[in-house]
Write a protein that holds these residues in place. Structure first.
Motif, PDB file in Angstrom:
ATOM      1  N   ALA A   5       0.841  -1.199   0.000  1.00 26.79           N
ATOM      2  CA  ALA A   5       0.000   0.000   0.000  1.00 26.79           C
ATOM      3  C   ALA A   5       0.875   1.247   0.000  1.00 26.79           C
ATOM      4  CB  ALA A   5      -0.919   0.003   1.217  1.00 26.79           C
ATOM      5  N   GLY A   6       0.512   2.208  -0.839  1.00 25.74           N
ATOM      6  CA  GLY A   6       1.230   3.467  -0.907  1.00 25.74           C
ATOM      7  C   GLY A   6       2.339   3.511  -1.934  1.00 25.74           C
ATOM      8  N   TYR A   7       2.751   2.378  -2.463  1.00 26.83           N
ATOM      9  CA  TYR A   7       3.791   2.360  -3.496  1.00 26.83           C
ATOM     10  C   TYR A   7       3.168   2.664  -4.852  1.00 26.83           C
ATOM     11  CZ  TYR A   7       7.808   0.861  -0.784  1.00 26.83           C
ATOM     12  OH  TYR A   7       8.859   0.831   0.096  1.00 26.83           O
ATOM     13  N   ALA A   8       3.867   3.482  -5.643  1.00 25.61           N
ATOM     14  CA  ALA A   8       3.330   3.906  -6.942  1.00 25.61           C
ATOM     15  C   ALA A   8       4.456   4.063  -7.961  1.00 25.61           C
ATOM     16  CB  ALA A   8       2.583   5.233  -6.786  1.00 25.61           C
ATOM     17  N   PRO A   9       4.102   3.912  -9.239  1.00 23.15           N
ATOM     18  CA  PRO A   9       5.079   4.131 -10.303  1.00 23.15           C
ATOM     19  C   PRO A   9       5.209   5.621 -10.603  1.00 23.15           C
ATOM     20  CG  PRO A   9       2.988   3.504 -11.260  1.00 23.15           C
ATOM     21  CD  PRO A   9       2.821   3.448  -9.757  1.00 23.15           C
ATOM     22  N   PRO A  10       6.198   5.987 -11.422  1.00 21.34           N
ATOM     23  CA  PRO A  10       6.285   7.388 -11.845  1.00 21.34           C
ATOM     24  C   PRO A  10       5.069   7.748 -12.695  1.00 21.34           C
ATOM     25  CG  PRO A  10       7.864   6.053 -13.056  1.00 21.34           C
ATOM     26  CD  PRO A  10       7.243   5.166 -12.019  1.00 21.34           C
ATOM     27  N   PRO A  11       4.824   9.043 -12.927  1.00 23.52           N
ATOM     28  CA  PRO A  11       3.643   9.462 -13.702  1.00 23.52           C
ATOM     29  C   PRO A  11       3.576   8.850 -15.100  1.00 23.52           C
ATOM     30  CG  PRO A  11       4.672  11.352 -12.653  1.00 23.52           C
ATOM     31  CD  PRO A  11       5.573  10.190 -12.420  1.00 23.52           C
ATOM     32  N   THR A  12       4.716   8.655 -15.747  1.00 23.75           N
ATOM     33  CA  THR A  12       4.752   7.969 -17.044  1.00 23.75           C
ATOM     34  C   THR A  12       5.765   6.837 -16.941  1.00 23.75           C
ATOM     35  OG1 THR A  12       6.416   9.496 -17.903  1.00 23.75           O
ATOM     36  CG2 THR A  12       4.117  10.020 -18.377  1.00 23.75           C
ATOM     37  N   PRO A  13       5.505   5.703 -17.616  1.00 23.19           N
ATOM     38  CA  PRO A  13       6.455   4.589 -17.538  1.00 23.19           C
ATOM     39  C   PRO A  13       7.870   5.034 -17.923  1.00 23.19           C
ATOM     40  CG  PRO A  13       4.435   3.873 -18.587  1.00 23.19           C
ATOM     41  CD  PRO A  13       4.343   5.377 -18.435  1.00 23.19           C
ATOM     42  N   ASP A  14       8.830   4.600 -17.130  1.00 22.91           N
ATOM     43  CA  ASP A  14      10.228   4.971 -17.336  1.00 22.91           C
ATOM     44  C   ASP A  14      11.124   3.780 -16.995  1.00 22.91           C
ATOM     45  OD1 ASP A  14      12.483   6.483 -17.848  1.00 22.91           O
ATOM     46  OD2 ASP A  14      12.466   7.466 -15.892  1.00 22.91           O
ATOM     47  N   PRO A  15      10.967   2.645 -17.744  1.00 27.45           N
ATOM     48  CA  PRO A  15      11.768   1.467 -17.404  1.00 27.45           C
ATOM     49  C   PRO A  15      13.257   1.717 -17.631  1.00 27.45           C
ATOM     50  CG  PRO A  15      10.639   1.132 -19.489  1.00 27.45           C
ATOM     51  CD  PRO A  15      10.126   2.422 -18.920  1.00 27.45           C
TER      52      PRO A  15
END
Length: 178
Positions: A74-84
């Protein structure tokens, strides 16, 4: 760095450790633009990690395919746009972390993965924090489910051992998860 015979623990979820030195930091610079180390504890083998390449036609698709919510704390999120990142994959950051509360980056814990799965855990530690020789012990937020059974850590520790004259980055307090 391969773990010696899975560090002697049958069922350990990890295969190897990959260390990155970022002399000038990395994007996003406003968060991670200072000298620091990324310590990746991988649950996949080195060949699978090395195969993550921007030359692959599905690189962005797989790099933007995040796991279902129950496999992410809970609370973990990716950056606003994918940035692999090549040879790593995507990175998920705890939105409750100090870095998002206006405090400077000293250390942060990342969950990362590839193609819809969590494949690594990553303490990130600034050079300044290591030079201070401070000891930090933090709980690791846990997801509701795990994609593979095994022993997973519930805390990490960053410390300097005077007797050995070395810095230690340790995942610890492992618990079996189905």
């Amino acid at each position: 760095m391969p773990l010696p015979e899975k560090a002697g623990i049958s069922g350990l979820a990890f295969d190897h450790v990959y260390l990155n030195w970022n002399e000038h930091g990395h994007p996003p610079e406003n968060l991670f633009g200072v000298p620091h180390f990324d310590v990746h504890f991988y649950m996949t083998d080195a060949a699978a990690r090395e195969a993550i390449s921007p030359a692959a036609p599905d690189f962005m698709e797989k790099g933007g395919r995040y796991p279902p919510a129950e496999f992410v704390p809970a609370g973990y999120a990716p950056p606003p746009t994918p940035d692999p990142v090549p040879q790593m994959g995507f990175h998920l950051t705890d939105t409750a972390s100090d870095i998002f509360q206006g405090k400077p980056f000293t250390e942060v814990f990342i969950y990362g993965g590839w193609d819809g799965r969590i494949t690594f855990l990553e303490p990130m530690i600034t050079l300044a924090m290591l030079e201070s020789r401070a000891t930090v012990v933090r709980e690791i937020k846990q997801p509701a489910r795990y994609s593979s059974p095994g022993y997973y850590p519930t805390q990490y520790r960053i410390a300097y051992d005077d007797a050995l004259a070395e810095h230690q980055v340790v995942l610890e307090n492992f618990i079996w998860r189905d």
